[in-house]
Design a protein around this motif. Structure first.
Motif, short mmCIF file in Angstrom:
data_model
loop_
_atom_site.label_atom_id
_atom_site.label_comp_id
_atom_site.label_asym_id
_atom_site.label_seq_id
_atom_site.Cartn_x
_atom_site.Cartn_y
_atom_site.Cartn_z
N UNK A 167 17.55 1.09 -10.55
CA UNK A 167 17.15 -0.48 -11.24
C UNK A 167 16.70 -1.08 -10.11
N UNK A 168 16.93 -0.96 -8.85
CA UNK A 168 16.43 -1.73 -7.89
C UNK A 168 14.77 -1.34 -7.59
N UNK A 169 14.52 0.10 -7.54
CA UNK A 169 13.20 0.51 -7.58
C UNK A 169 12.37 0.19 -8.83
N UNK A 170 13.18 -0.10 -10.04
CA UNK A 170 12.07 -0.48 -11.21
C UNK A 170 11.74 -1.96 -11.17
N UNK A 171 12.39 -2.79 -10.33
CA UNK A 171 12.76 -4.42 -10.26
C UNK A 171 13.57 -4.94 -11.36
N UNK A 221 20.66 -5.52 -13.12
CA UNK A 221 21.30 -4.15 -13.08
C UNK A 221 21.46 -3.42 -11.88
N UNK A 222 20.66 -3.96 -10.85
CA UNK A 222 20.68 -3.50 -9.37
C UNK A 222 22.08 -4.06 -8.86
N UNK A 223 22.13 -5.46 -8.97
CA UNK A 223 23.05 -6.20 -8.38
C UNK A 223 24.40 -5.77 -9.01
N UNK A 224 24.56 -5.76 -10.32
CA UNK A 224 25.74 -5.59 -10.88
C UNK A 224 26.38 -3.91 -10.50
N UNK A 225 25.20 -3.05 -10.41
CA UNK A 225 25.88 -1.75 -10.08
C UNK A 225 26.04 -1.60 -8.61
N UNK A 259 27.41 -3.98 -6.49
CA UNK A 259 28.58 -4.55 -6.28
C UNK A 259 29.83 -3.85 -7.25
N UNK A 260 29.63 -3.33 -8.13
CA UNK A 260 30.69 -2.73 -9.27
C UNK A 260 31.68 -2.13 -8.49
N UNK A 261 31.41 -1.13 -7.38
CA UNK A 261 32.48 -0.32 -7.06
C UNK A 261 33.25 -0.95 -6.06
N UNK A 262 32.69 -1.76 -5.02
CA UNK A 262 33.82 -2.37 -4.29
C UNK A 262 34.27 -3.78 -4.72
N UNK A 263 33.46 -4.46 -5.59
CA UNK A 263 33.96 -5.76 -5.91
C UNK A 263 34.47 -5.88 -7.34
N UNK A 264 33.55 -5.47 -8.20
CA UNK A 264 34.11 -5.62 -9.52
C UNK A 264 35.38 -4.40 -10.07
N UNK A 265 35.28 -3.39 -9.45
CA UNK A 265 36.04 -2.23 -9.68
C UNK A 265 37.22 -2.06 -8.70
N UNK A 266 36.98 -2.17 -7.65
CA UNK A 266 38.11 -1.92 -6.41
C UNK A 266 39.03 -2.95 -6.28
N UNK A 270 27.91 1.90 -15.28
CA UNK A 270 26.47 2.51 -14.95
C UNK A 270 25.94 3.32 -15.89
N UNK A 271 26.68 4.01 -16.85
CA UNK A 271 25.85 4.96 -17.64
C UNK A 271 25.35 4.08 -18.96
N UNK A 272 25.89 3.01 -19.59
CA UNK A 272 25.03 2.25 -20.42
C UNK A 272 23.83 1.46 -19.77
N UNK A 273 23.93 1.07 -18.58
CA UNK A 273 22.73 0.36 -17.90
C UNK A 273 21.81 1.37 -17.67
N UNK A 274 22.02 2.64 -17.16
CA UNK A 274 20.98 3.73 -16.98
C UNK A 274 20.48 4.25 -18.53
N UNK A 275 21.24 4.48 -19.57
CA UNK A 275 20.69 4.50 -20.78
C UNK A 275 19.59 3.69 -20.95
#
Length: 74
Positions: free
Chosen positions: A3-7, A11-15, A17-24, A55-60
């Motif tokens: 997501x970051x590479x594609x601008x 999506x880049x920020x959400x993914x 921060x998701x592991x340590x912030x939103x989920x952990x 991540x799966x829906x975002x990547x789809x």
């Protein structure tokens, strides 16, 4: 990084921060209360699974956008 590479900043920020912030963080305390040290050890795995589920829906969506851009390119 995709997501970051594609601008796609949202999506880049959400993914990122998701592991340590939103989920952990929200699940570490309940799991520690329920299962003690085993729960604390398992939090990493649970956070990874939840992050993947996010991540799966975002990547789809990104994949659909890439394919649509390929079809419309000359």
């Amino acid at each position: 990084m995709l997501c970051a590479g594609l601008g796609q900043a949202r999506g880049a920020v959400l993914l990122s921060t998701s592991r340590q912030g939103t989920c952990f963080l929200p699940i570490v305390y309940p799991m520690a209360l329920l299962w003690g040290a085993v729960g604390v050890a398992a939090v990493q795995a649970v956070a990874d699974i939840l992050s993947m589920a996010l991540a799966v829906p975002i990547i789809r969506k990104v994949k659909r956008q890439i394919l649509a851009a390929q079809r419309s390119a000359p």
